[in-house]
Design a protein around this motif. Structure first.
Motif, PDB file in Angstrom:
ATOM      1  N   LYS A 197      40.907  15.847  27.657  1.00  0.00           N
ATOM      2  CA  LYS A 197      41.871  16.507  27.141  1.00  0.00           C
ATOM      3  C   LYS A 197      41.589  18.009  27.259  1.00  0.00           C
ATOM      4  O   LYS A 197      40.354  18.684  27.597  1.00  0.00           O
ATOM      5  CB  LYS A 197      41.871  16.482  25.499  1.00  0.00           C
ATOM      6  N   TYR A 198      42.688  18.935  27.335  1.00  0.00           N
ATOM      7  CA  TYR A 198      42.325  20.274  27.576  1.00  0.00           C
ATOM      8  C   TYR A 198      43.458  21.032  26.917  1.00  0.00           C
ATOM      9  O   TYR A 198      44.685  20.399  26.542  1.00  0.00           O
ATOM     10  CB  TYR A 198      42.431  20.807  28.901  1.00  0.00           C
ATOM     11  N   LEU A 199      43.348  22.478  26.626  1.00  0.00           N
ATOM     12  CA  LEU A 199      44.298  23.217  26.005  1.00  0.00           C
ATOM     13  C   LEU A 199      44.268  24.692  26.640  1.00  0.00           C
ATOM     14  O   LEU A 199      42.912  25.015  27.121  1.00  0.00           O
ATOM     15  CB  LEU A 199      43.914  23.365  24.416  1.00  0.00           C
ATOM     16  N   HIS A 200      45.237  25.351  27.056  1.00  0.00           N
ATOM     17  CA  HIS A 200      45.375  26.495  27.678  1.00  0.00           C
ATOM     18  C   HIS A 200      45.621  27.648  26.556  1.00  0.00           C
ATOM     19  O   HIS A 200      46.022  27.549  25.590  1.00  0.00           O
ATOM     20  CB  HIS A 200      46.526  26.682  28.751  1.00  0.00           C
ATOM     21  N   PHE A 201      44.871  28.859  26.884  1.00  0.00           N
ATOM     22  CA  PHE A 201      45.289  29.770  26.251  1.00  0.00           C
ATOM     23  C   PHE A 201      46.751  30.047  26.284  1.00  0.00           C
ATOM     24  O   PHE A 201      47.419  30.474  25.115  1.00  0.00           O
ATOM     25  CB  PHE A 201      44.724  31.415  26.780  1.00  0.00           C
ATOM     26  N   ALA A 202      47.389  29.684  27.361  1.00  0.00           N
ATOM     27  CA  ALA A 202      49.062  29.899  27.371  1.00  0.00           C
ATOM     28  C   ALA A 202      49.592  29.171  26.217  1.00  0.00           C
ATOM     29  O   ALA A 202      50.878  29.245  25.752  1.00  0.00           O
ATOM     30  CB  ALA A 202      49.278  29.374  28.796  1.00  0.00           C
ATOM     31  N   ASP A 203      49.102  27.848  25.938  1.00  0.00           N
ATOM     32  CA  ASP A 203      49.604  27.020  24.674  1.00  0.00           C
ATOM     33  C   ASP A 203      49.797  27.729  23.495  1.00  0.00           C
ATOM     34  O   ASP A 203      50.878  27.903  23.023  1.00  0.00           O
ATOM     35  CB  ASP A 203      48.822  25.717  24.713  1.00  0.00           C
ATOM     36  N   LEU A 204      48.912  28.676  23.313  1.00  0.00           N
ATOM     37  CA  LEU A 204      48.783  29.301  21.838  1.00  0.00           C
ATOM     38  C   LEU A 204      49.554  30.712  21.939  1.00  0.00           C
ATOM     39  O   LEU A 204      50.250  30.892  21.159  1.00  0.00           O
ATOM     40  CB  LEU A 204      47.541  29.688  21.383  1.00  0.00           C
ATOM     41  N   PHE A 205      49.700  31.180  23.187  1.00  0.00           N
ATOM     42  CA  PHE A 205      50.626  32.492  23.566  1.00  0.00           C
ATOM     43  C   PHE A 205      51.912  31.962  23.342  1.00  0.00           C
ATOM     44  O   PHE A 205      52.646  32.636  22.619  1.00  0.00           O
ATOM     45  CB  PHE A 205      50.260  32.673  24.912  1.00  0.00           C
ATOM     46  N   VAL A 206      52.455  30.874  23.809  1.00  0.00           N
ATOM     47  CA  VAL A 206      53.887  30.361  23.512  1.00  0.00           C
ATOM     48  C   VAL A 206      53.849  30.101  22.218  1.00  0.00           C
ATOM     49  O   VAL A 206      54.993  30.399  21.484  1.00  0.00           O
ATOM     50  CB  VAL A 206      54.060  29.184  24.364  1.00  0.00           C
ATOM     51  N   ARG A 207      52.994  29.476  21.388  1.00  0.00           N
ATOM     52  CA  ARG A 207      53.019  28.807  20.097  1.00  0.00           C
ATOM     53  C   ARG A 207      53.271  30.213  19.171  1.00  0.00           C
ATOM     54  O   ARG A 207      54.152  30.233  18.360  1.00  0.00           O
ATOM     55  CB  ARG A 207      51.797  28.236  19.656  1.00  0.00           C
ATOM     56  N   PHE A 208      52.750  31.364  19.561  1.00  0.00           N
ATOM     57  CA  PHE A 208      53.054  32.520  18.856  1.00  0.00           C
ATOM     58  C   PHE A 208      54.185  33.322  19.306  1.00  0.00           C
ATOM     59  O   PHE A 208      54.508  34.449  18.994  1.00  0.00           O
ATOM     60  CB  PHE A 208      51.841  33.412  19.137  1.00  0.00           C
TER      61      PHE A 208
ATOM     62  N   GLY B 156      55.119  34.112  22.529  1.00  0.00           N
ATOM     63  CA  GLY B 156      55.174  35.164  23.575  1.00  0.00           C
ATOM     64  C   GLY B 156      55.970  34.891  24.546  1.00  0.00           C
ATOM     65  O   GLY B 156      56.221  33.603  24.754  1.00  0.00           O
ATOM     66  N   SER B 157      56.328  35.820  25.400  1.00  0.00           N
ATOM     67  CA  SER B 157      57.012  35.610  26.438  1.00  0.00           C
ATOM     68  C   SER B 157      56.628  36.725  27.729  1.00  0.00           C
ATOM     69  O   SER B 157      55.729  37.534  27.367  1.00  0.00           O
ATOM     70  CB  SER B 157      58.690  36.284  26.144  1.00  0.00           C
ATOM     71  N   VAL B 158      57.048  36.259  29.005  1.00  0.00           N
ATOM     72  CA  VAL B 158      56.510  36.908  30.017  1.00  0.00           C
ATOM     73  C   VAL B 158      57.508  37.446  30.710  1.00  0.00           C
ATOM     74  O   VAL B 158      58.810  36.604  30.917  1.00  0.00           O
ATOM     75  CB  VAL B 158      55.771  36.142  31.074  1.00  0.00           C
TER      76      VAL B 158
ATOM     77  N   VAL C 170      51.554  23.263  33.461  1.00  0.00           N
ATOM     78  CA  VAL C 170      51.436  24.753  33.973  1.00  0.00           C
ATOM     79  C   VAL C 170      52.951  25.188  33.782  1.00  0.00           C
ATOM     80  O   VAL C 170      53.269  26.163  33.410  1.00  0.00           O
ATOM     81  CB  VAL C 170      50.764  24.927  34.948  1.00  0.00           C
ATOM     82  N   LEU C 171      53.834  24.744  34.703  1.00  0.00           N
ATOM     83  CA  LEU C 171      55.146  25.159  34.907  1.00  0.00           C
ATOM     84  C   LEU C 171      56.130  24.977  33.941  1.00  0.00           C
ATOM     85  O   LEU C 171      56.923  25.929  33.330  1.00  0.00           O
ATOM     86  CB  LEU C 171      56.019  24.367  36.150  1.00  0.00           C
ATOM     87  N   ALA C 172      55.680  23.996  32.827  1.00  0.00           N
ATOM     88  CA  ALA C 172      56.622  23.835  31.652  1.00  0.00           C
ATOM     89  C   ALA C 172      56.279  24.844  30.716  1.00  0.00           C
ATOM     90  O   ALA C 172      56.887  25.542  29.921  1.00  0.00           O
ATOM     91  CB  ALA C 172      56.374  22.490  30.909  1.00  0.00           C
ATOM     92  N   LEU C 173      54.889  25.514  30.622  1.00  0.00           N
ATOM     93  CA  LEU C 173      54.565  26.590  29.723  1.00  0.00           C
ATOM     94  C   LEU C 173      55.052  27.752  30.163  1.00  0.00           C
ATOM     95  O   LEU C 173      55.567  28.592  29.387  1.00  0.00           O
ATOM     96  CB  LEU C 173      52.927  26.630  29.689  1.00  0.00           C
ATOM     97  N   ALA C 174      55.008  27.923  31.450  1.00  0.00           N
ATOM     98  CA  ALA C 174      55.835  29.089  31.987  1.00  0.00           C
ATOM     99  C   ALA C 174      57.165  29.215  31.648  1.00  0.00           C
ATOM    100  O   ALA C 174      57.634  30.275  31.246  1.00  0.00           O
ATOM    101  CB  ALA C 174      55.558  29.284  33.402  1.00  0.00           C
ATOM    102  N   GLU C 175      57.817  27.996  32.027  1.00  0.00           N
ATOM    103  CA  GLU C 175      59.310  28.058  31.457  1.00  0.00           C
ATOM    104  C   GLU C 175      59.544  28.401  30.068  1.00  0.00           C
ATOM    105  O   GLU C 175      60.291  29.128  29.338  1.00  0.00           O
ATOM    106  CB  GLU C 175      60.012  26.779  31.666  1.00  0.00           C
ATOM    107  N   ALA C 176      58.575  27.721  29.006  1.00  0.00           N
ATOM    108  CA  ALA C 176      58.627  28.148  27.595  1.00  0.00           C
ATOM    109  C   ALA C 176      58.497  29.441  27.524  1.00  0.00           C
ATOM    110  O   ALA C 176      59.139  29.955  26.382  1.00  0.00           O
ATOM    111  CB  ALA C 176      57.721  27.068  26.951  1.00  0.00           C
ATOM    112  N   ALA C 177      57.685  30.236  28.191  1.00  0.00           N
ATOM    113  CA  ALA C 177      57.666  31.586  27.971  1.00  0.00           C
ATOM    114  C   ALA C 177      58.788  32.636  28.617  1.00  0.00           C
ATOM    115  O   ALA C 177      58.464  33.763  28.555  1.00  0.00           O
ATOM    116  CB  ALA C 177      56.076  32.096  28.520  1.00  0.00           C
TER     117      ALA C 177
END
Length: 279
Positions: A170-181, A183-185, A228-235
């Motif tokens: 199992k793993y969790l990216h910092f990007a997961d929490l960035f999106v949860r907060f 955040g956008s890019v 990874v790509l799904a997180l980028a889209e979410a941001a």
């Protein structure tokens, strides 16, 4: 060009943080916090003026201090502007550097402070970042410490990822929490572009910057490209999956995507990328 991760072992490196992460350095906490007993006397007498505190200090208040202060408080945002609170929370979500929010959340999870966790999730939003900073968030939080990642994910109300491998790591990216907060890019002139292909890496087309995926504990365990790509889209980013063939790499497709990105910019960088660019 490859990018070295900003984060290691669950702790943000102070030497690698962007300038925005130190936005509150110039803000000064109310000096009465250091003579708290006197402040309590004033508070009980009804003669105390509201305390002005930085968000970082506010998040580290003890439960007793938070109860004593109550709503007799002004929070200083990233530009040091004071804001009233009601029932311990600001009236709208305050944008703060992700590093401030992450460290506050991380500490609150470790000490089991659910009240602070909820204040962070409900009352704050991560400031937007550029592709160079965002791509660094595709680093796994404390790889190998599954218990910590589970606690962070559970407290944030998000799902932890499971690698497709023999050990179901199992793993969790910092990007997961960035999106949860929230955040956008954003790129310099519009939405940011990210691509990923056969190799375990993701590339920012805007910056021609590549971040390799984190190594995972276990036999043949790899970070999922789709995650990874799904997180980028979410941001808020535009993403492309190059494919999984032997030549489906950024090295092979760099000119192709760079040219289309340039054409997209010439067309005014519309949110919806015209399909004609890829005809």
């Amino acid at each position: 060009m490859y990018f070295k991760a900003l984060f290691t072992a669950g702790v943000i490196s102070l030497f690698s943080l962007p300038t925005s992460a130190f936005a509150q350095v110039a803000c000064q906490d109310d000096e009465r916090l250091y003579s708290f007993a006197d402040y309590i006397d004033e508070r009980q007498a009804g003669t105390s003026e509201p305390l002005q505190l930085t968000v970082a200090t506010f998040l580290n208040l003890t439960p007793r201090a938070r109860d004593v202060i109550g709503d007799n408080l002004r929070l200083l945002d990233s530009e040091c502007r004071p804001m009233q609170v009601s029932q311990g929370e600001p009236p709208f979500r305050i944008e703060m550097p992700f590093s401030t929010l992450y460290m506050g959340f991380y500490d609150a999870v470790l000490r089991g402070d659910e009240r602070t966790q909820q204040i962070l999730l409900n009352s704050f939003r991560a400031e937007p970042v550029d592709p160079m900073e965002f791509i660094s968030y595709f680093t796994v939080i404390d790889s190998g410490n599954e218990e910590l990642m589970e606690r962070l994910a559970r407290s944030a109300g998000i799902n932890i990822h499971t690698a497709s491998c023999n050990d179901a790591t199992k793993y969790l990216h910092f990007a997961d929490l960035f999106v949860r907060f929230g955040g956008s890019v954003y790129g310099e002139h519009g939405k940011a572009w990210f691509v990923s292909g056969k190799d375990p890496e993701v590339t920012s087309v805007d910056e021609n910057l590549t971040q390799q995926y984190s190594s995972l504990v276990g036999s043949n365990c790899e970070v999922s490209k789709n995650t990874v790509l799904a997180l980028a889209e979410a941001a808020g980013a535009i993403t492309y999956d190059i494919g999984n063939k032997f030549n489906s790499t950024w090295h092979s497709y760099e000119n192709y995507y760079t040219e289309r990105h340039s054409l997209w910019l010439e067309q005014g960088a519309p949110d919806a990328v015209p399909t004609s660019l890829f005809d």
